[in-house]
Design a protein around this motif. Sequence first.
Motif, mmCIF file in Angstrom:
data_model
loop_
_atom_site.group_PDB
_atom_site.id
_atom_site.type_symbol
_atom_site.label_atom_id
_atom_site.label_comp_id
_atom_site.label_asym_id
_atom_site.label_seq_id
_atom_site.Cartn_x
_atom_site.Cartn_y
_atom_site.Cartn_z
ATOM 1 N N GLY A 174 -3.719 4.847 2.318
ATOM 2 C CA GLY A 174 -3.528 3.658 3.383
ATOM 3 C C GLY A 174 -3.015 2.570 2.682
ATOM 4 N N PRO A 175 -3.667 2.084 1.751
ATOM 5 C CA PRO A 175 -3.519 0.675 1.067
ATOM 6 C C PRO A 175 -1.919 0.771 0.586
ATOM 7 C CG PRO A 175 -5.712 1.340 0.696
ATOM 8 C CD PRO A 175 -5.174 2.449 1.149
ATOM 9 N N GLU A 176 -1.809 1.900 -0.111
ATOM 10 C CA GLU A 176 -0.360 2.044 -0.789
ATOM 11 C C GLU A 176 0.891 1.807 0.359
ATOM 12 O OE1 GLU A 176 2.326 5.376 -3.322
ATOM 13 O OE2 GLU A 176 0.324 5.641 -2.963
ATOM 14 N N LEU A 177 0.550 2.556 1.590
ATOM 15 C CA LEU A 177 1.590 2.648 2.632
ATOM 16 C C LEU A 177 1.765 1.153 2.904
ATOM 17 C CD1 LEU A 177 0.866 6.074 4.297
ATOM 18 C CD2 LEU A 177 2.830 5.357 2.720
ATOM 19 N N LEU A 178 0.486 0.459 3.344
ATOM 20 C CA LEU A 178 0.476 -0.722 3.685
ATOM 21 C C LEU A 178 1.057 -1.840 2.780
ATOM 22 C CD1 LEU A 178 -0.641 -2.495 6.196
ATOM 23 C CD2 LEU A 178 -2.680 -2.840 4.981
ATOM 24 N N VAL A 182 3.838 -1.126 -5.486
ATOM 25 C CA VAL A 182 3.074 -0.167 -5.086
ATOM 26 C C VAL A 182 1.779 0.150 -5.999
ATOM 27 C CG1 VAL A 182 3.400 2.513 -5.344
ATOM 28 C CG2 VAL A 182 5.353 1.233 -4.504
ATOM 29 N N LEU A 183 2.227 -0.364 -7.214
ATOM 30 C CA LEU A 183 0.501 -0.488 -7.889
ATOM 31 C C LEU A 183 -0.610 -1.202 -7.358
ATOM 32 C CD1 LEU A 183 2.139 -0.593 -11.703
ATOM 33 C CD2 LEU A 183 1.008 1.311 -10.459
ATOM 34 N N LEU A 184 -0.170 -2.086 -6.622
ATOM 35 C CA LEU A 184 -1.279 -2.976 -6.043
ATOM 36 C C LEU A 184 -1.960 -2.050 -4.833
ATOM 37 C CD1 LEU A 184 -2.965 -5.472 -5.551
ATOM 38 C CD2 LEU A 184 -1.184 -6.268 -3.931
ATOM 39 N N GLY A 185 -1.005 -1.312 -4.233
ATOM 40 C CA GLY A 185 -1.629 -0.504 -3.258
ATOM 41 C C GLY A 185 -2.403 0.691 -3.927
ATOM 42 N N ARG A 186 -1.894 1.232 -4.790
ATOM 43 C CA ARG A 186 -2.768 2.269 -5.646
ATOM 44 C C ARG A 186 -3.873 1.753 -6.184
ATOM 45 N NH1 ARG A 186 2.392 5.340 -8.501
ATOM 46 N NH2 ARG A 186 3.249 6.137 -6.609
ATOM 47 N N ALA A 187 -3.953 0.598 -6.589
ATOM 48 C CA ALA A 187 -5.287 -0.058 -7.324
ATOM 49 C C ALA A 187 -6.228 -0.318 -6.360
ATOM 50 C CB ALA A 187 -5.189 -1.223 -7.953
#
Length: 183
Positions: free
Chosen positions: A139-143, A151-156
């Motif tokens: 969810g965070p990656e998509l958001l 994308v790295l921020l979402g993955r983290a």
Amino acid sequence: AVTVVDDGIGVQSLIGRLAAMAFSQESKSYWLVKAAPISTKRLLAAKFLVAFLPGLALMLLFLLAISLLQGVSPGALLYGALAITLIAAGVTGLNLAFGVIGANFNWEDPRRIAQGSAGCLGSLASVAFLLLSLALFFGPELLVTALGAPVLLGRAIGLLLGGAASLSCAIVPLVLVRRRVAV
């Protein structure tokens, strides 16, 4: 994310079956386990690993094969592998805990190994956890991607949220049922 969903749902039943029956399969020979010089923590850890490792190996093989066929980037493959590992740990912990609660040591017929509602509740809990963890990991990656951030921020963020939930489900239920193991 689709690759992880396909892998997680397909092999979740294997992990669930191995973990939920980990203690019941001992049947009337459970006294041998209780007589062995092994601590409760080590016994739970051994049962956890026996259920966790085969399912994890299959999921990682599926992930690698599908990722190679779809041309997924190495970063996405690594993130998927971390997510799968943590999700599998959470599913294993939940199912093993419900397996301890619903352990049946008096079965004569192998079709009667699993009785009661603990196995059903364990399956429902693991599916609910699977859906929640997928939302927390991806969810965070998509958001973040929709907002234009890296994308790295979402993955983290996903790894932090999903990892915390997964490790909690891998450890806390086993801590709660360790007294029932009675070694």
